[in-house]
Write a protein that holds these residues in place. Sequence first.
Motif, PDB file in Angstrom:
ATOM      1  N   UNK A   1      97.491   8.950   4.447  1.00  0.00           N
ATOM      2  CA  UNK A   1      96.509   8.260   3.589  1.00  0.00           C
ATOM      3  C   UNK A   1      95.074   8.510   4.047  1.00  0.00           C
ATOM      4  N   UNK A   2      94.884   8.802   5.333  1.00  0.00           N
ATOM      5  CA  UNK A   2      93.546   9.203   5.809  1.00  0.00           C
ATOM      6  C   UNK A   2      93.167  10.535   5.163  1.00  0.00           C
ATOM      7  N   UNK A   3      94.138  11.456   5.114  1.00  0.00           N
ATOM      8  CA  UNK A   3      93.913  12.757   4.474  1.00  0.00           C
ATOM      9  C   UNK A   3      93.681  12.572   2.974  1.00  0.00           C
ATOM     10  N   UNK A   4      94.506  11.739   2.356  1.00  0.00           N
ATOM     11  CA  UNK A   4      94.386  11.501   0.903  1.00  0.00           C
ATOM     12  C   UNK A   4      93.023  10.912   0.541  1.00  0.00           C
ATOM     13  N   UNK A   5      92.545   9.963   1.343  1.00  0.00           N
ATOM     14  CA  UNK A   5      91.251   9.322   1.050  1.00  0.00           C
ATOM     15  C   UNK A   5      90.128  10.367   0.994  1.00  0.00           C
ATOM     16  N   UNK A   6      90.118  11.274   1.956  1.00  0.00           N
ATOM     17  CA  UNK A   6      89.103  12.341   1.990  1.00  0.00           C
ATOM     18  C   UNK A   6      89.196  13.218   0.739  1.00  0.00           C
ATOM     19  N   UNK A   7      90.428  13.535   0.345  1.00  0.00           N
ATOM     20  CA  UNK A   7      90.626  14.419  -0.817  1.00  0.00           C
ATOM     21  C   UNK A   7      90.255  13.727  -2.133  1.00  0.00           C
ATOM     22  N   UNK A   8      90.462  12.404  -2.219  1.00  0.00           N
ATOM     23  CA  UNK A   8      90.052  11.689  -3.451  1.00  0.00           C
ATOM     24  C   UNK A   8      88.531  11.728  -3.614  1.00  0.00           C
ATOM     25  N   UNK A   9      87.821  11.561  -2.504  1.00  0.00           N
ATOM     26  CA  UNK A   9      86.359  11.630  -2.562  1.00  0.00           C
ATOM     27  C   UNK A   9      85.910  13.039  -2.966  1.00  0.00           C
ATOM     28  N   UNK A  10      86.591  14.055  -2.440  1.00  0.00           N
ATOM     29  CA  UNK A  10      86.281  15.445  -2.822  1.00  0.00           C
ATOM     30  C   UNK A  10      86.541  15.670  -4.307  1.00  0.00           C
ATOM     31  N   UNK A  11      87.617  15.085  -4.822  1.00  0.00           N
ATOM     32  CA  UNK A  11      87.951  15.196  -6.252  1.00  0.00           C
ATOM     33  C   UNK A  11      86.854  14.580  -7.123  1.00  0.00           C
ATOM     34  N   UNK A  12      86.413  13.374  -6.732  1.00  0.00           N
ATOM     35  CA  UNK A  12      85.345  12.693  -7.496  1.00  0.00           C
ATOM     36  C   UNK A  12      84.069  13.533  -7.500  1.00  0.00           C
ATOM     37  N   UNK A  13      83.749  14.130  -6.360  1.00  0.00           N
ATOM     38  CA  UNK A  13      82.552  14.980  -6.251  1.00  0.00           C
ATOM     39  C   UNK A  13      82.639  16.169  -7.210  1.00  0.00           C
ATOM     40  N   UNK A  14      83.817  16.800  -7.277  1.00  0.00           N
ATOM     41  CA  UNK A  14      84.014  17.957  -8.171  1.00  0.00           C
ATOM     42  C   UNK A  14      83.939  17.556  -9.641  1.00  0.00           C
ATOM     43  N   UNK A  15      84.496  16.393  -9.973  1.00  0.00           N
ATOM     44  CA  UNK A  15      84.454  15.911 -11.372  1.00  0.00           C
ATOM     45  C   UNK A  15      83.008  15.659 -11.793  1.00  0.00           C
ATOM     46  N   UNK A  16      82.243  15.016 -10.909  1.00  0.00           N
ATOM     47  CA  UNK A  16      80.825  14.752 -11.213  1.00  0.00           C
ATOM     48  C   UNK A  16      80.060  16.071 -11.386  1.00  0.00           C
ATOM     49  N   UNK A  17      80.343  17.010 -10.484  1.00  0.00           N
ATOM     50  CA  UNK A  17      79.656  18.310 -10.516  1.00  0.00           C
ATOM     51  C   UNK A  17      79.984  19.061 -11.817  1.00  0.00           C
TER      52      UNK A  17
END
Length: 329
Positions: free
Chosen positions: A277-293
């Motif tokens: 879940x530590x790994x997943x949390x980082x990847x969710x934030x990366x996903x949100x960044x890509x969607x915004x971009x």
Amino acid sequence: MTTAIDIDVGGTQHCETTALGVLLRHQGLDLSEPMLFGLGSGLSFIYWDSKNMGFPFLGGRVKPFDLTRNLATSLKLDLLAQETASPRKAWENVVAPIDAGHPVGLQLDSYYLDYFGSKVHFGGHFVAMYGYDDHDAYLVDTDQQGGAVSTSLANLAQARAARGPMSAKHRSFTLTAPRNPPHPQSQIIPAITACADAFLNPPIANLGHRGIDKAGKLVRTWLQRTDNPQRDLPQAALLMEKAGTGGALFRNLYRDFLAECTELLDSSHLRTGHELYSEAATLWTATATLIAKAGESGDAQCLVQAGTILSDLSRIEHEAMQALNRLEE
């Protein structure tokens, strides 16, 4: 004339656990926000889209009020929840406990609250109410919304009467702890395995690990899904990161809950779940960044990348929940 209860506001990020924290601290139960979220089996996932929606919604938690019900069951709390179609009765349901010295939880539409910065209709918002005078209601909301705040009684009435997705009919609730409540530590494993079981065995493909996998396929089409990607995609990303989720679509909160649990229980399955879940949390934030971009630039490649990460997230969270589901073994 002012009627107000002396309460401990406490700094928190998510609306339902903020309200629960106020109610429980008043009962002498002081638990961290991640612990409240975890003991309420709060983590989930939903990909929600329908013809009458302007844009798809990614949700990271169980339905509004399910967390409260789950927590009450877990800690053997007496949950008195009331709903009514009558604004007059709704007000009486709130005034009676406050006059008796007990704060009250409310579910309402945040759109009407005076202090809310973003004017978006959301009927699944929670606050704790601890007082009132002739003009205003005194509330506790998340840190992001100001913590201890107030709103006019007229606007509170509108917020409570609102109808629409996720709304409830003037819902108010109180929690009372038993004389000898079970120790929260004894409830950790049942709360985690109940959450894992629901996540691993979703009744429909939009939920749980299957929902994340579905989102990974559909997110690639999001630039075509809207006539205003510059508005809708950054808004979707903002909801994942900032809208009371504690960041990373509630994965930060669940990661912190599991971290707290590893200090209380010695279990390799728990440590595995926490690491994943530590790994997943980082990847969710990366996903949100890509969607915004993608929304800001119109670059479909960003959504392809987000889709790939979501497909990884489906696998990682599936693996994490399988490990956590083995805690009872």
